[in-house]
Design a protein around this motif. Sequence first.
Motif, mmCIF file in Angstrom:
data_model
loop_
_atom_site.group_PDB
_atom_site.id
_atom_site.type_symbol
_atom_site.label_atom_id
_atom_site.label_comp_id
_atom_site.label_asym_id
_atom_site.label_seq_id
_atom_site.Cartn_x
_atom_site.Cartn_y
_atom_site.Cartn_z
ATOM 1 N N TYR A 203 0.845 -1.189 0.000
ATOM 2 C CA TYR A 203 0.000 0.000 0.000
ATOM 3 C C TYR A 203 0.887 1.247 0.000
ATOM 4 N N PHE A 204 0.296 2.404 -0.188
ATOM 5 C CA PHE A 204 1.074 3.638 -0.169
ATOM 6 C C PHE A 204 1.536 3.913 1.255
ATOM 7 N N MET A 205 2.851 3.915 1.453
ATOM 8 C CA MET A 205 3.402 4.098 2.794
ATOM 9 C C MET A 205 3.193 5.518 3.303
ATOM 10 N N GLY A 206 2.940 5.621 4.607
ATOM 11 C CA GLY A 206 2.934 6.910 5.274
ATOM 12 C C GLY A 206 1.752 7.808 4.977
ATOM 13 N N LEU A 207 0.668 7.255 4.429
ATOM 14 C CA LEU A 207 -0.502 8.088 4.148
ATOM 15 C C LEU A 207 -1.137 8.582 5.442
ATOM 16 N N GLY A 208 -1.692 9.770 5.405
ATOM 17 C CA GLY A 208 -2.383 10.331 6.560
ATOM 18 C C GLY A 208 -3.892 10.262 6.400
ATOM 19 N N LEU A 209 -4.600 10.660 7.436
ATOM 20 C CA LEU A 209 -6.064 10.588 7.427
ATOM 21 C C LEU A 209 -6.681 11.482 6.355
ATOM 22 N N LYS A 210 -5.969 12.549 5.995
ATOM 23 C CA LYS A 210 -6.522 13.500 5.026
ATOM 24 C C LYS A 210 -6.715 12.864 3.650
ATOM 25 N N THR A 211 -6.029 11.754 3.402
ATOM 26 C CA THR A 211 -6.137 11.100 2.092
ATOM 27 C C THR A 211 -7.357 10.191 1.979
ATOM 28 N N LEU A 212 -8.071 9.968 3.090
ATOM 29 C CA LEU A 212 -9.183 9.026 3.096
ATOM 30 C C LEU A 212 -10.507 9.679 2.696
ATOM 31 N N THR A 213 -11.370 8.863 2.115
ATOM 32 C CA THR A 213 -12.728 9.312 1.819
ATOM 33 C C THR A 213 -13.566 9.209 3.094
ATOM 34 N N LEU A 217 -13.085 6.706 6.310
ATOM 35 C CA LEU A 217 -13.015 7.223 7.680
ATOM 36 C C LEU A 217 -14.014 6.515 8.584
ATOM 37 N N ASN A 218 -15.169 6.174 8.035
ATOM 38 C CA ASN A 218 -16.170 5.434 8.824
ATOM 39 C C ASN A 218 -15.649 4.055 9.207
ATOM 40 N N TYR A 219 -14.911 3.419 8.270
ATOM 41 C CA TYR A 219 -14.376 2.085 8.538
ATOM 42 C C TYR A 219 -13.411 2.087 9.720
ATOM 43 N N ILE A 220 -12.608 3.154 9.838
ATOM 44 C CA ILE A 220 -11.569 3.161 10.868
ATOM 45 C C ILE A 220 -11.968 3.951 12.113
ATOM 46 N N GLN A 221 -13.229 4.376 12.169
ATOM 47 C CA GLN A 221 -13.671 5.228 13.270
ATOM 48 C C GLN A 221 -13.439 4.565 14.631
ATOM 49 N N ASN A 222 -13.796 3.269 14.739
ATOM 50 C CA ASN A 222 -13.640 2.601 16.035
ATOM 51 C C ASN A 222 -12.173 2.428 16.405
ATOM 52 N N LEU A 223 -11.292 2.304 15.390
ATOM 53 C CA LEU A 223 -9.865 2.167 15.663
ATOM 54 C C LEU A 223 -9.272 3.474 16.179
#
Length: 567
Positions: A203-213, A217-223
């Motif tokens: 995967y693309f290394m070092g991506l931040g949250l700003k790159t997510l749709t 963001l909903n998928y990783i909310q609980n994390l």
Amino acid sequence: MIDYLDWLKFELDDKKMVDIRNHISSILELSGSEASAYNIAALLLDCAALDRKTIDSLTFEEAKQAAINQSFNSLSDKAFLKIKNLIKTVDKDQLNRAAYCLSVDGESTPISIIRLAISLLNIDRGDSVADLCCGGGYFLTEAYKQESTIKPYGCDNDSKSVELAKARCRAIRIPEECIEQADILNALGEEFHRKFDKIFSNYFMGLGLKTLTNEQLNYIQNLRSKYKFSSLDWIYNIAICKLLNYGGKAVAILSAGSINNKRDESIRKKFLKTGLIETVIALPERMFPYYKGLSYLVVFSHNNRKVKMVDASSIYTPDRRINTFTIDNLKEITSLVNKAEGVEVSEILTSEYTSLDPKEYLYNDFANIDNHPFKEYIKCIIKGRILSAADMDNLVVNNFDGDEEYKLITPNDIQDSVLFDSNLYIDPKKMDIDMDKLEIRNGDIIITKGYPFKYAVADNLYNNHLYPSGNIYVIRLKENSISPYYILAFFDSKLGQKELERAKVGSVVGILSSERLKQIRIPALPTDKISLIANYYSNALKEIKIMKSEIEQKIKDKNNCLERYFN
């Protein structure tokens, strides 16, 4: 198009491939602006799947339709003849290689990384093998060549990559239905209903949250409520491990920051405590065309009480643009993995920041050296002022009239551990109180935040008032604690360079952490030895400064010799 042709020129430099490059060059020129390197690569891969009889009977209309299927419509008669001639005169392996090189656009996984991953995964007959974030599908096709009984699966978010991966599968008779457009983060939302025996993901290394749709963001909310993380590397790793069959293996490529930074510590601890990390390999720099820094290959599996640590950062063969692994390099790395005894998970969990960097555990340079943490000598660390362009325009003046000079120090003012005169004059009347507190004093150590690190001692300031810019730390030592010149002499040593490396953080660009800077180990030598080293180092710096000034003057004289003749 020129960039891709230059890439081909480098990659296809043996004599057998010259004709291929010339043909592709002509096809690109004849196909017009609609054709991209991906389009041509996919078309070539489709052609590679054809047998000789089919090629001989291939009509222009059939080729035209194939071209339209690959998303460009401007295939001319001449371009068709070029393609037909190309696929009739070269073998499929060469055509595949040409298509792969043509499709590499800075986002593909280098073949040497793929081969290393395959050797570590131990792919068996009948294994279900997945490439998550598959790009052009090169990992799956390489794995299939080694074991044709595998059940392949690949997914990627990018439609262009998916079409190229399907074409690559068709070229070696893998059902293209095994490739789909999908996001592996969906696994966090329970939308993946299958698991795999072996998984690879770059995967693309070092991506931040700003790159997510918003959906991602909903998928990783609980994390996000459970863990702190600075990049998405470990979020992708959670998804990968969720899709891994018990007893299987997965390989992922991680950035340097996600291996040892503070913000990812809690999520690293979770992986260690659940026994999911089997091996960590430190890779050389410049292994990827789009990422020049250090990266790490991590093998995931189940029930690991020890983690194999391997430093392969110096095992590589330099290439024109990136470093690569030869067959001998791969054998050496896999041999190191097989021989590694492993570090107890409990030891890693008690290490500073729960670092997964193999160098932290493989080398103990201070085993027989008495040392103290740098923080015992530090009074304070002053962080330079980050100035906007408007701030610079307001503060900096062309020159300053007066007995005292006010200057801004930047990394460019430090050369070979010597602080040279800055030409950035500051108007003291425009300085605020906060900036006035940043003034550099005699004996302070100045060190840059960015890698490669530069450092110097501020001395003989007299009427100069110096202030650090935003990318500089000023280290003020406790009075009569230790000589700043001894500290610089240590920084210049091989041992000191390793300690500075340990203090570096960041997913992509190496940045010096002020907290880790305090933890650097300083050799505790006898006082008389420290004084001797400090005096020698200080005198050497004075000589360097004089010699550099003389060289600069000689260069000016050389450049102005003609003017002096006429004057």
